[in-house]
Scaffold this motif. Structure first.
Motif, PDB file in Angstrom:
ATOM      1  N   LEU A1161      16.368  -7.733  19.917  1.00 57.02           N
ATOM      2  CA  LEU A1161      16.920  -7.840  18.561  1.00 57.02           C
ATOM      3  C   LEU A1161      17.823  -9.060  18.411  1.00 57.02           C
ATOM      4  O   LEU A1161      17.963  -9.611  17.305  1.00 57.02           O
ATOM      5  CB  LEU A1161      17.672  -6.548  18.209  1.00 57.02           C
ATOM      6  N   ILE A1249      17.801  -2.795   9.518  1.00 51.86           N
ATOM      7  CA  ILE A1249      16.999  -4.020   9.404  1.00 51.86           C
ATOM      8  C   ILE A1249      16.542  -4.205   7.954  1.00 51.86           C
ATOM      9  O   ILE A1249      16.605  -5.311   7.395  1.00 51.86           O
ATOM     10  CB  ILE A1249      15.768  -3.954  10.337  1.00 51.86           C
ATOM     11  N   ILE A1268      13.731 -12.944   9.744  1.00 55.45           N
ATOM     12  CA  ILE A1268      14.371 -11.896   8.953  1.00 55.45           C
ATOM     13  C   ILE A1268      14.074 -12.066   7.457  1.00 55.45           C
ATOM     14  O   ILE A1268      14.248 -11.132   6.673  1.00 55.45           O
ATOM     15  CB  ILE A1268      15.903 -11.883   9.230  1.00 55.45           C
ATOM     16  N   VAL A1274       9.162  -8.422   8.741  1.00 55.23           N
ATOM     17  CA  VAL A1274      10.230  -7.420   8.728  1.00 55.23           C
ATOM     18  C   VAL A1274       9.635  -6.009   8.642  1.00 55.23           C
ATOM     19  O   VAL A1274      10.069  -5.088   9.349  1.00 55.23           O
ATOM     20  CB  VAL A1274      11.210  -7.679   7.558  1.00 55.23           C
TER      21      VAL A1274
END
Length: 1301
Positions: A1161, A1249, A1268, A1274
């Motif tokens: 991450l 997220i 992102i 995503v």
């Protein structure tokens, strides 16, 4: 032979044998009995002879005179006088025929008066000599015992000294003028099948005929001729009635769909041992341990041995099987193989005086004293309590006490049941106990059991004790009630046992690995083949079953069962046991519709008892066949007379040949076809033995003979498939048979040293082969993915299975160290040898020598990769490792110490080296072992050590994972960076070490040395180190390279890389960090090697890259690589949770280690990060804090009415606030790690997220190309993170310390 029985396919008995005293050869001492000549002559044993056997020979079962003679009268001849007890004794025995199948013998031993004057005079002379010797030896006066005491039939009475020889003569002598001398004689039937009750009746009636004052209705020859030639075997599923001397005899044989024939009284075993002990013994037999039965009574040995092996259905004992082994042949127990033997006791010596060659893996059963001694680490049989309850209910319904009742078996007679009148059985000399006390005793037992059962919540109301009325059918049973009760109890108990296996292995077929090759290549490569998917099978089992099942799946009996399954493709080819078992499994599946993956330990009782019982009742109430009655034979006038009390010399001319073809029985007999077919099938069906398969050794001979029989065990390992299957091609069977025959039937007379040497050589070869196979199996199982690459198929080893394999290696080492011992000392031969070595080295150690005794010189110290400079290496020392074990208070026994030492040596990769050092003391080895011992065969010993050396290729934690509660010293060293050295560092450092089992708490480390040694309870494999400082002094900034921690017993060294600053205003401002460890590979200077197992997960070796923002900065990984990294990290966690709980490694490594979830991450958030200014360090945590500020302001404005969105925002902000307000001095990267771990635990990561991807702060701080900001990427990331929702993630305390969420 005659046409009626020419094939021999259907005779009830093959031979009638008479053994006893040969008056022509006189009294010959039995040299093999090992008797002490200090005993009085009446208590000594003398050689017995086979006086006659009828017929002389039958082609299908050649008469083995030596074997029959020894087994009919294992103690030889016994003498008695008129004051001694002379009750007849019945016992049975087994002989193994040349093709490996069984023949049964049933013998009745009784006493006859000695009429030979020479024998009486010889006994008188022996007494004069004996008394004269005793007068010279014994001087101490003692209380005289009465003649009754002196005359008790004890092989070794205590000899009481007397001041006068006349006293000795009076109470311990035989006087030819006053006493009547009696000698033992034996009559015996040799039969192809074990109809024990019928044979017993036949023999007892024959004996009654010669002791009765009235002569029998016909000459004895008529009855013996009838049983030998005119009584057939009953066909499968039928019953047969024939005539004894005084009454009918009934025998019945199960059908091919029932459990195999078993005609011994199981109630006798439960009376002698009790249910609890029987189940422990049963467990030992299933795990193929060495089992020694011990009793004064041969029939008890036989009954217990046969009962235990019968209860194993559908599995079969594959190893040495000798139910009757005389005490004189005790040294046969030296055989380093699994065995089930029965040893005769003289009734005098207790267990402590019995010197057994090997006891580390021995189950010792003292039958007469209701006592069982178990090996260590014996797993519990699955559902043991419920199983005991079910067996107890069956026993109590027949009035048999589940606790055992040794006195009810005292008579050595048939089992006594409650419903039977407890009257004297004068015919057998058996006196029943009074009915009232018997019932009272049984009722007390039932009351005790009912109280116990009520506490467990089970109802016993339906339990009824059977009485006579329960058996009063319309059709009266043809056999007596007592015998019917025996059959009913037998079948009920056997069905309960068989049901356990049917339930446990209901889905076994799913896991059988069918060979891809043809039969020939499969047979050739059998040793390399896996025939059963053990790992998958065990993963489907309830956890309490695993300790037992993991060991049971490794046994020869299970492998042979699966082999026969593979080789039999249809019902016609299947051997009887497999066919019956498969039919039961199919029935269970139809009734239960079980799902194969259902993990449940719910106990299911046996449901088909009634059906099995009815089949027996039907056969005994309605007799299917009646044999021809005995009739007058063509004998000369005067033949057939006899003298009362003496079993006569029979007329061999009429008994040596059977009836001619025109005999009326032949005309009345059933078609010959069923007889021939029947004989071919009898062993396969009811003894579950094939002529081509037996790996038992059931014979009893002088030393080389038995040892050569034991050799067959080794041979059979190579030919297991062909010996176990009916269907495999004949050429393989023939090949095995040819190899086996020469050593299975040697001549009894061949006692030459060369034969004994050759036999022991076979043992040595067998042990070496077993070692080779075991090490190979353990390596293949352990090497995991590499094993797959090497073409061994996909395998995964569980902790339970690994433990099982190591335990079996310990057992093998004990058997190797027990082979050829001069004198046994202690229960563990290996530990005894180690203690001798320790003593000799400590005596020879000089005070001025280098280090403690037993240490190897410094040149052979171990170095650790990269850690050598951080801490001095541990010295390699066999004796130091012994001391570690000796200091562990939890290990009480020698066997336990030996096993712990083996586990420690394996974990340290020193097993081969230590044993080589131990055996390098040749003088000690010579002193402890005979010349033929395995440890004195140099070539084999070298190969053995070489096989053990291969364990160094893999990492074992078999010591750390087993001894979880012991205290272990650890040594910690902090290594500061050399470039920016800590010489100016002023703060006080601390560490906290965590492992899979526990953690230490905060430990202060001296600033000047930066190392500490402490002792604490075993931490298990080390996972993390928390380290930090108190920020005191002028210069509290510290760049740490790594922390090194070593377990001072196992030598395992863990390196915890750091590469980061600890201090305010430097790096991310952290005063403490959590480091994830990696196990360092130890090497020696002389022994460079690569570890081939994949390393444990590691923490990053370099410091995590913070993002330096500059116009030219580019991400290290592209979006595809980042996605792959996230997928791998999540996949690792998913795999972790799909393993059984006890087999899982450290979750911390998967979350925070190298390429773990936190790292993955980090890559997501670092991709496309931008910064407002050059050369400023911006951390992911800075971005998250800005997002938090935005969300909190948006929440206050209530800009978004979506309730889900608001809930997620509240969660995110709450976690951020909690982490920021923690009292711990962790930096920004540490906070990010904590947030990821907490999000994974509470299944919130995918929500966060989604929030951050839609947050306006993201568009400000990230490039347009950032992952992102890519909607599809995503969404893909969110889907992957959602897979964690189904797992209950528990975090190590060190990861979330100080956060109150």
């Amino acid at each position: 032979m005659t046409t009626g029985f020419s094939s021999g396919s259907s005779r009830f008995a093959d031979y009638f044998v008479i053994c006893g005293l040969d008056t022509e050869s006189g009294l010959e001492p039995d040299e093999l009995s090992g008797e002490n000549f200090e005993q009085s002559p009446l208590r000594r044993t003398f050689k017995s002879k086979v006086l006659a056997h009828y017929p002389d020979n039958v082609e299908w079962n050649p008469f083995d005179q030596d074997a029959v003679g020894m087994l009919c009268m294992p103690k030889g001849l016994s003498f008695r006088t008129q004051v001694d007890s002379r009750e007849p004794q019945f016992h049975s025995f087994i002989i193994t025929r040349e093709d490996g199948s069984r023949t049964y013998g049933f013998a009745l031993t009784f006493f006859e008066e000695v009429t030979s004057k020479q024998i009486c005079s010889a006994m008188q002379t022996l007494y004069h000599m004996h008394n004269a010797e005793q007068y010279d030896i014994l001087h101490t006066p003692t209380t005289p015992h009465g003649p009754e005491d002196q005359r008790l039939p004890q092989p070794r009475p205590m000899l009481h000294a007397a001041p006068a020889i006349s006293r000795l003569q009076r109470f311990n002598s035989y006087d030819i003028s006053r006493d009547t001398l009696y000698v033992s004689k034996c009559i015996c039937l040799i039969t192809p099948m074990a109809f024990a009750q019928a044979c017993r009746k036949v023999l007892e009636q024959l004996h009654q005929a010669v002791t009765s004052p009235q002569p029998p209705p016909l000459p004895l020859e008529s009855f013996i001729y009838n049983i030998l030639y005119e009584v057939p075997l009953p066909p499968s599923g039928r019953s047969l009635k024939f005539s004894g001397v005084y009454g009918p005899v009934v025998c019945q044989r199960p059908s091919t769909s029932e459990l195999p024939l078993f005609d011994f009284a199981i109630s006798e075993m439960f009376n002698l041992l009790g249910v609890e002990n029987v189940l422990q013994l049963f467990t030992c037999a299933l795990l193929e341990l060495q089992i020694l039965l011990y009793s004064q009574h041969y029939q008890r040995l036989m009954t217990v041995a046969e009962s235990i092996t019968a209860l194993m259905f559908p599995f079969q004992w594959q190893h040495v099987y000798v139910p009757i082994l005389p005490a004189s042949l005790l040294h046969f127990l030296d055989a380093p193989v699994p065995y089930l033997m029965g040893l005769h006791s003289n009734g005098q010596d207790d267990r402590t005086k019995l010197e057994l060659p090997q006891e580390a893996n021995l189950c010792f059963v003292d039958i007469d004293n209701h006592f069982i001694e178990l090996p260590e680490e014996l797993p519990q049989f699955p559902n043991k309590l419920e199983f005991i309850q079910e067996i107890s209910e069956v026993l109590m319904s027949f009035g048999v006490s589940p606790e055992g009742n040794i006195h009810s078996s005292e008579s050595q007679g048939r089992p006594r049941f409650r419903s039977v009148d407890m009257v004297s059985d004068k015919r057998n000399g058996n006196l029943g106990s009074p009915l009232t006390s018997y019932l009272l005793r049984e009722n007390e037992t039932i009351a005790r059991l009912q109280a116990l059962v009520k506490r467990t919540g089970v109802s016993l109301e339906k339990l009824e004790v059977r009485d006579d009325a329960s058996c009063n059918k319309d059709a009266r049973a043809q056999c007596d009630e007592e015998e019917l009760k025996m059959h009913q109890l037998n079948i009920q108990v056997r069905e309960v046992f068989a049901n356990r296996f049917t339930q446990m292995f209901a889905d076994y077929e799913v896991f059988v690995i069918q060979p891809s090759h043809d039969k020939e290549s499969w047979f050739t490569n059998r040793d390399q083949m896996q025939n059963f998917d053990k790992a998958s099978f065990l993963s489907d089992q309830p956890e309490p079953y695993l300790p037992f099942l993991s060991r049971f799946l490794e046994t020869q009996m299970f492998a042979s069962f699966i082999d026969s399954k593979i080789l039999c493709h249809d019902d016609e080819e299947k051997e009887h046991t497999l066919r019956v078992f498969d039919a039961r499994v199919d029935k269970i599946r139809m009734l239960n519709v079980r799902t194969p993956t259902l993990r449940t330990s719910m106990y299911q009782k046996c449901t088909n008892i009634e059906e099995a019982e009815k089949a027996i009742e039907m056969r005994v109430t309605k007799i299917d066949h009646t044999a021809l009655h005995p009739h007058l034979l063509d004998m000369k006038i005067g033949q057939g007379r006899y003298e009362q009390g003496f079993f006569p010399r029979l007329q061999s001319d009429v008994l040596s040949t059977g009836p001619t073809s025109n005999n009326r029985w032949a005309k009345r007999s059933a078609p010959a076809q069923w007889r021939r077919r029947d004989r071919q099938k009898q062993h396969a069906e009811h003894l579950y033995l094939d002529n081509d398969q037996r790996e038992h050794v059931e014979c009893l001979f002088p030393e080389p003979q038995l040892l050569l029989f034991l050799d067959y065990y080794w041979l059979s390992q190579s030919f297991r498939p062909c010996l176990k299957s009916v269907s495999v091609d004949l050429k393989y069977i023939q090949e095995a048979r040819n190899l086996g025959t020469t050593i299975r039937q040697p001549k009894l007379s061949n006692l030459s040293p060369s034969v004994i040497a050759q036999t022991n050589w076979k043992f040595v070869e067998g042990l070496l082969k077993e070692c080779r196979n075991k090490t190979k199996r353990m390596l293949v199982e352990k090497m995991g993915r590499e094993a797959v690459e090497l073409g061994h198929g996909e395998v995964s080893i569980t902790g339970v299975e690994e433990n099982t394999l190591i335990a079996s290696l310990c057992d093998l080492l004990e058997r190797i160290w027990s082979h050829g011992l001069q004198v046994k000392q202690g229960k563990s031969a290996l530990w005894s040898h180690l203690l001798h070595y320790q003593d000799s080295k400590e005596k020879n150690a000089t005070p001025g020598g280098l280090g403690p005794p037993g240490f190897i010189h410094d040149s052979e110290r171990r170095k650790s990769d990269g850690g050598g400079s951080a801490m001095p290496p541990l010295r390699i020392s066999l004796i130091q490792d012994m001391r570690h074990i000796q200091n562990i208070g939890e290990i009480k026994t020698d066997v336990g110490k030996a096993r712990a030492w083996v586990r420690l040596s394996m974990e340290k990769k020193l097993l081969s080296r230590h044993l080589k050092q131990l055996l390098s003391d040749h003088e000690l080895t010579k002193k402890l072992y005979k010349r033929y011992a395995f440890l004195r065969c140099d070539d084999e010993k070298e190969q053995f050590l070489y096989h053990l050396l291969s364990f160094n290729a893999v990492d074992y934690f078999c010591f750390t994972n087993v001894f979880t509660t012991i205290m272990i010293p650890y040594h910690v060293v902090i290594v500061p960076s050399k470039k920016l050295g800590g010489s100016m560092f002023t703060a006080n450092p601390w560490v906290c070490v965590s492992g899979e089992l526990s953690e230490t708490g905060v430990l202060q480390v001296p600033r000047n040395t930066l190392e500490i040694t402490f002792e604490c309870q075993n931490l298990g494999k080390l996972t993390t180190v928390q380290m930090g400082h108190d920020n005191s002094g002028l210069y509290a900034k510290w760049l740490v390279e790594c922390v090194v921690v070593r377990n001072e017993i196992t030598g395992h060294t863990y390196k915890f890389p750091c590469g980061r600053w600890l201090g305010k205003g430097v790096d991310d401002g952290s005063l403490e960090r959590i480091l994830v460890g990696e196990l360092m590979t130890p090497t020696t200077e002389n022994d460079e090697r690569m570890c081939r197992t994949p390393p444990m997960q590691q923490s990053p070796g370099m410091m995590r890259r913070f993002v330096t923002i500059s116009p030219s900065s580019k991400p290290k990984l592209n979006t595809g690589q980042i996605q792959e990294g996230v997928g791998e990290a999540i996949n690792g966690i998913v795999k972790h949770f799909h393993k059984p709980e006890k087999e899982r490694g450290s979750l911390t490594l998967l979350l925070c280690g190298e390429y773990g979830l936190v790292w993955a991450l980090e890559q997501v958030f670092q991709h496309g990060f931008k910064s407002p200014r050059l050369f400023k360090n911006v951390f992911i945590w800075d971005f998250l804090e800005k997002a938090q500020v935005y969300f909190e302001s948006a929440e206050q404005r209530e800009a978004t009415p979506d309730e889900n969105w608001q809930t997620r925002v509240r969660h995110f902000c709450r976690f951020m606030r909690a982490i920021n307000s923690t009292s711990r001095n962790i930096g920004k990267d540490g906070k990010f790690q904590m947030l990821v771990c907490l999000g994974a635990r509470d299944h919130l990561l995918h929500h966060w997220i989604a929030l951050l991807a839609d947050c306006p702060i993201t568009s400000q701080m990230y490039e347009d190309s950032a992952l992102i900001k890519d909607r599809s990427l995503v969404n893909s990331l969110i889907r992957v993170l959602q897979t964690l929702q189904e797992f209950n993630i528990t975090l190590e305390a060190s990861l979330v310390k100080g956060v109150g969420i």
